[in-house]
Design a protein around this motif. Structure first.
Motif, short mmCIF file in Angstrom:
data_model
loop_
_atom_site.label_atom_id
_atom_site.label_comp_id
_atom_site.label_asym_id
_atom_site.label_seq_id
_atom_site.Cartn_x
_atom_site.Cartn_y
_atom_site.Cartn_z
N MET A 1 34.74 51.53 31.58
CA MET A 1 34.59 50.26 30.86
C MET A 1 33.25 49.63 31.24
SD MET A 1 37.77 47.74 30.27
CE MET A 1 38.04 46.95 31.83
N GLY B 1 36.32 33.47 38.95
CA GLY B 1 37.22 34.61 39.04
C GLY B 1 37.02 35.64 37.96
N GLY C 1 30.33 38.62 26.06
CA GLY C 1 30.60 37.65 24.99
C GLY C 1 29.88 36.34 25.25
N SER D 1 33.65 30.37 29.15
CA SER D 1 34.17 31.64 28.67
C SER D 1 35.18 32.19 29.66
CB SER D 1 33.00 32.63 28.52
OG SER D 1 33.45 33.87 28.02
N THR E 1 43.66 36.55 31.14
CA THR E 1 44.73 35.54 31.13
C THR E 1 44.80 34.88 32.52
OG1 THR E 1 46.20 37.41 31.52
CG2 THR E 1 46.20 36.49 29.32
N SER F 1 43.52 49.76 27.35
CA SER F 1 44.94 49.38 27.27
C SER F 1 45.84 50.61 27.22
CB SER F 1 45.23 48.57 26.00
OG SER F 1 44.48 47.41 26.01
N MET G 1 34.51 38.10 35.67
CA MET G 1 33.21 38.78 35.72
C MET G 1 32.72 39.21 34.34
SD MET G 1 32.96 38.64 38.92
CE MET G 1 34.15 38.16 40.17
N HIS G 2 33.44 38.91 33.29
CA HIS G 2 33.02 39.36 31.96
C HIS G 2 31.89 38.48 31.45
CE1 HIS G 2 37.13 40.93 32.36
NE2 HIS G 2 36.73 41.92 31.58
N ASP G 3 30.78 39.10 31.04
CA ASP G 3 29.67 38.24 30.60
C ASP G 3 29.07 38.61 29.25
OD1 ASP G 3 28.17 40.48 31.18
OD2 ASP G 3 26.70 39.41 32.40
#
Ligand code: B12
Length: 209
Positions: free
Chosen positions: A61, A97, A103, A145, A149, A52, A99-101
């Protein structure tokens, strides 16, 4: 302190060292929860802050995430305990849409460890795949998940699609931008803030069925 070293190794993108240190901590008898919360998750929180602030960029990241995931895989057997009869069947995935996996995988592992049978559909999962998997596996619960936003509308669309079935599964949602209010607004059955919260929620929903 050794947990700080794990934290530093993730922020230093040194996956090999992260793995080595996590193994050493386990061997030393450190609690799995402490390794998870105080080192692995804490490091990812810091990565988010630095992203951020423009200190870190996407490649960094990603490297941090790879180190974190390596550590998580080592913890996996310690998060899981086998039970004869599953507490329920959960289909889980990250919405289209997105790609975060990390969590999502952590929630899946903790559910598995709590006796649920977990079918993990991965990332970027369209509503139709959630629906097909829920039917094929006769899921009690579908877990969605979203970390962006911009993918929250896909979560909403997936809930709407799943709701078109009469006796559909219970739907739980989570991820950094999601909250209880949003969950209620889109018609989900529950919101879980973190992995232990997801387990408590899943248990409650299965018991209520
Ligand atoms: C690692 C990371 C990445 C990695 C992901 C690698 C991977 N394999 O997952 C990569 C580099 C690919 C990435 C890409 C992007 N990212 Co990113 N990423 C992150 C970061 C740093 C950490 C996420 C994480 O893993 N956290 C650790 C886990 C354990 O926590 P968690 O995911 O929140 O999950 C917990 C709870 O939310 C809950 N939970 C999660 N899912 C579920 C599901 C259910 C059912 C339940 C009950 C509970 C639950 O339980 C989990 C365990 O406790 C976050 C910052 C942050 N702190 O969130 C940014 C962040 C999410 N990313 C962000 C952005 C902007 C992006 C990009 C758009 C960047 C770009 N310009 O390309 C892309 C998007 C790509 C895409 N289409 O998805 C922003 C999102 C801003 C926003 N509000 O939308 C964040 C917040 C960073 C920031 N501060 O700006 N990212």
């Amino acid at each position: 302190m050794a947990l700080d070293d794990i934290y530093d190794s993730i922020l230093g993108f040194d996956a090999e060292r992260t793995a080595e240190l996590v193994r050493a901590e386990l061997a030393a008898g450190t609690e799995v929860r402490a390794i998870l919360d105080e080192a692995l998750i804490a490091a990812m929180d810091e990565v988010g802050v630095q992203f951020s602030e423009g200190v870190l960029f996407v490649p960094e990241m990603l490297m941090a995430a790879m180190a974190m995931k390596g550590g998580l895989e080592i913890l996996r057997p310690h998060l899981s305990a086998s039970e004869a009869k599953p507490a329920g069947v959960v289909v889980i995935g990250t919405v289209k849409g997105d790609m975060h996996d990390i969590g999502k995988s952590l929630v899946g592992m903790m559910l598995e460890g709590s006796g649920f049978q977990v079918i993990d559909l991965g990332i970027d999962v369209p509503a139709e795949r959630f629906l097909a998997a829920a039917e094929a596996h006769q899921a009690d619960i579908v877990g969605l998940s979203a970390l962006l936003t911009t993918t929250m509308p896909a979560m909403q669309a997936t809930v709407t699609r799943l709701r078109e079935r009469n006796a559909g599964p219970r739907i739980i949602v989570g991820g950094a931008p999601v909250n209880q209010d949003f969950a209620e607004r889109i018609g989900a059955d529950g919101y879980g803030e973190d992995a232990p919260g997801a387990v408590a929620l899943a248990r409650r929903l299965v018991a209520d069925r």
